[in-house]
Motif scaffolding. Structure first.
Motif, PDB file in Angstrom:
ATOM      1  N   TYR A  28      30.872  40.914  21.910  1.00  0.00           N
ATOM      2  CA  TYR A  28      31.603  39.775  22.474  1.00  0.00           C
ATOM      3  C   TYR A  28      32.639  40.253  23.491  1.00  0.00           C
ATOM      4  CZ  TYR A  28      35.520  36.693  23.104  1.00  0.00           C
ATOM      5  OH  TYR A  28      36.545  35.991  23.691  1.00  0.00           O
ATOM      6  N   LEU A  29      33.430  41.268  23.108  1.00  0.00           N
ATOM      7  CA  LEU A  29      34.485  41.772  23.993  1.00  0.00           C
ATOM      8  C   LEU A  29      33.903  42.295  25.305  1.00  0.00           C
ATOM      9  CD1 LEU A  29      36.721  43.681  21.393  1.00  0.00           C
ATOM     10  CD2 LEU A  29      37.296  41.544  22.574  1.00  0.00           C
ATOM     11  N   CYS A  30      32.805  43.044  25.203  1.00  0.00           N
ATOM     12  CA  CYS A  30      32.157  43.589  26.407  1.00  0.00           C
ATOM     13  C   CYS A  30      31.660  42.467  27.316  1.00  0.00           C
ATOM     14  CB  CYS A  30      30.988  44.489  26.012  1.00  0.00           C
ATOM     15  SG  CYS A  30      31.478  45.996  25.156  1.00  0.00           S
ATOM     16  N   THR A  31      31.111  41.416  26.692  1.00  0.00           N
ATOM     17  CA  THR A  31      30.567  40.294  27.468  1.00  0.00           C
ATOM     18  C   THR A  31      31.684  39.442  28.075  1.00  0.00           C
ATOM     19  OG1 THR A  31      28.666  40.196  25.954  1.00  0.00           O
ATOM     20  CG2 THR A  31      29.030  38.292  27.390  1.00  0.00           C
ATOM     21  N   ALA A  32      32.666  39.092  27.253  1.00  0.00           N
ATOM     22  CA  ALA A  32      33.748  38.199  27.697  1.00  0.00           C
ATOM     23  C   ALA A  32      34.547  38.797  28.834  1.00  0.00           C
ATOM     24  CB  ALA A  32      34.658  37.870  26.519  1.00  0.00           C
ATOM     25  N   TYR A  33      34.875  40.080  28.733  1.00  0.00           N
ATOM     26  CA  TYR A  33      35.731  40.706  29.742  1.00  0.00           C
ATOM     27  C   TYR A  33      34.948  41.306  30.909  1.00  0.00           C
ATOM     28  CZ  TYR A  33      39.675  39.973  26.647  1.00  0.00           C
ATOM     29  OH  TYR A  33      40.651  39.394  25.879  1.00  0.00           O
ATOM     30  N   SER A  34      33.664  40.947  30.993  1.00  0.00           N
ATOM     31  CA  SER A  34      32.885  41.357  32.157  1.00  0.00           C
ATOM     32  C   SER A  34      33.135  40.413  33.325  1.00  0.00           C
ATOM     33  CB  SER A  34      31.390  41.377  31.816  1.00  0.00           C
ATOM     34  OG  SER A  34      30.936  40.072  31.484  1.00  0.00           O
ATOM     35  N   ILE A  35      33.811  39.275  33.022  1.00  0.00           N
ATOM     36  CA  ILE A  35      34.153  38.286  34.051  1.00  0.00           C
ATOM     37  C   ILE A  35      35.599  38.521  34.494  1.00  0.00           C
ATOM     38  CG2 ILE A  35      34.359  35.825  34.569  1.00  0.00           C
ATOM     39  CD1 ILE A  35      32.418  35.342  32.218  1.00  0.00           C
ATOM     40  N   MET A  36      35.807  38.655  35.774  1.00  0.00           N
ATOM     41  CA  MET A  36      37.153  38.886  36.320  1.00  0.00           C
ATOM     42  C   MET A  36      37.412  37.938  37.491  1.00  0.00           C
ATOM     43  SD  MET A  36      37.632  43.046  36.295  1.00  0.00           S
ATOM     44  CE  MET A  36      36.278  43.331  37.431  1.00  0.00           C
ATOM     45  N   PRO A  37      38.667  37.511  37.703  1.00  0.00           N
ATOM     46  CA  PRO A  37      39.823  37.706  36.815  1.00  0.00           C
ATOM     47  C   PRO A  37      39.836  36.664  35.706  1.00  0.00           C
ATOM     48  CG  PRO A  37      40.490  36.533  38.779  1.00  0.00           C
ATOM     49  CD  PRO A  37      39.025  36.828  38.949  1.00  0.00           C
ATOM     50  N   TYR A  38      40.573  36.955  34.651  1.00  0.00           N
ATOM     51  CA  TYR A  38      40.604  36.128  33.451  1.00  0.00           C
ATOM     52  C   TYR A  38      42.061  35.807  33.122  1.00  0.00           C
ATOM     53  CZ  TYR A  38      37.972  34.690  29.228  1.00  0.00           C
ATOM     54  OH  TYR A  38      37.341  33.984  28.251  1.00  0.00           O
ATOM     55  N   SER A  39      42.331  34.582  32.712  1.00  0.00           N
ATOM     56  CA  SER A  39      43.688  34.214  32.292  1.00  0.00           C
ATOM     57  C   SER A  39      44.032  34.944  30.998  1.00  0.00           C
ATOM     58  CB  SER A  39      43.784  32.700  32.071  1.00  0.00           C
ATOM     59  OG  SER A  39      44.996  32.364  31.429  1.00  0.00           O
ATOM     60  N   ILE A  40      45.195  35.538  30.929  1.00  0.00           N
ATOM     61  CA  ILE A  40      45.593  36.334  29.765  1.00  0.00           C
ATOM     62  C   ILE A  40      45.667  35.489  28.501  1.00  0.00           C
ATOM     63  CG2 ILE A  40      47.506  37.641  28.728  1.00  0.00           C
ATOM     64  CD1 ILE A  40      48.104  38.740  31.513  1.00  0.00           C
ATOM     65  N   VAL A  41      46.374  34.366  28.554  1.00  0.00           N
ATOM     66  CA  VAL A  41      46.573  33.534  27.363  1.00  0.00           C
ATOM     67  C   VAL A  41      45.258  32.967  26.863  1.00  0.00           C
ATOM     68  CG1 VAL A  41      47.710  31.487  26.430  1.00  0.00           C
ATOM     69  CG2 VAL A  41      48.944  32.975  28.008  1.00  0.00           C
TER      70      VAL A  41
END
Length: 239
Positions: A28-41
């Motif tokens: 999940y982490l690898c997939t979710a953070y493959s999109i940039m930029p992402y809102s921190i909250v």
């Protein structure tokens, strides 16, 4: 307590039951953070509710692996029910903290690798601290929710699986359900306050101590109530 923790950790890690939830969360982490930029909250909030589901599975699967005969022998040797059950819960809490740290460490490292381009704004120390608290709270709620459906509390395991799944889903989706069926609000407090916590961070750009205190405190209180209820029922429902 120390010997009990060693015993539970040894048994748990030998079972390899932690491997699947660990891999699911990592994927999940690898997939979710493959999109940039992402809102921190919003990214940390999403990661936290995914962790809730993962830790619900961890809590439930942990109770499934327990051997009733072995448990009775250990309880007789320890001669302290509260100490034994608390040691089990402590092991799960340790796992929850490890998974929470992983949930925060991955985006922090990935952000550094990408020259601080992962998020829509600069990542601050306060974001990491508040994000970790949020993840730990969700992990705690997940653990207590899953482990409450112990074989000695709910003997029919098919019903237990169905119930834990419904409770976990409704904990996150009860907000949408209330909009469709307002009367659901009367019983919505029964379910873990995952939605109630996450809705606090909707459309927020920054974490803040003042806005986090009540939701996090509510989550800790709810999880503690589940923990005490679990110990009570396990002591009451003998082998």
């Amino acid at each position: 307590m120390k010997n009990l923790l060693r015993y539970h950790i040894k048994v748990y890690f030998k079972s390899n039951k932690l491997l699947l939830p660990f891999l699911i969360y990592l994927i999940y982490l690898c997939t979710a953070y493959s999109i940039m930029p992402y809102s921190i909250v919003s990214s940390f909030s999403e990661s936290a509710w995914v962790l809730f589901f993962v830790m619900t599975y961890v809590g439930f699967s942990y109770t499934e692996m327990e051997n009733p005969v072995t448990e009775q022998l250990v309880l007789l040797k320890v001669n302290n029910d509260n100490l034994y059950y608390m040691s089990r819960i402590t092991v799960l809490l340790i796992v929850g903290v490890i998974m929470s740290v992983m949930g925060m460490l991955y985006p922090v490292i990935f952000n550094v690798i990408n020259h601080s381009q992962l998020f829509t704004r600069s990542l601050m120390l306060s974001d990491i601290i508040f994000g970790l608290f949020l993840h730990c709270t969700m992990g705690f709620l997940g653990i207590m929710t899953g482990s409450l459906f112990h074989p000695r509390i709910i003997k029919n395991r098919k019903i237990a699986i169905l119930m834990v799944f419904l409770v976990a889903v409704l904990a996150v989706a009860k907000g949408s359900l209330i909009k469709e069926l307002p009367l659901v609000r009367l019983v919505s407090w029964v379910f873990p306050p995952v939605y109630d916590i996450l809705v606090t961070f909707t459309n927020r750009d920054f974490f803040g101590l003042q806005m986090m205190v009540m939701p996090i405190l509510g989550g800790i209180i709810y999880g503690t109530v589940l923990m005490l209820a679990q110990i009570h029922f396990l002591k009451k429902n003998k082998f």
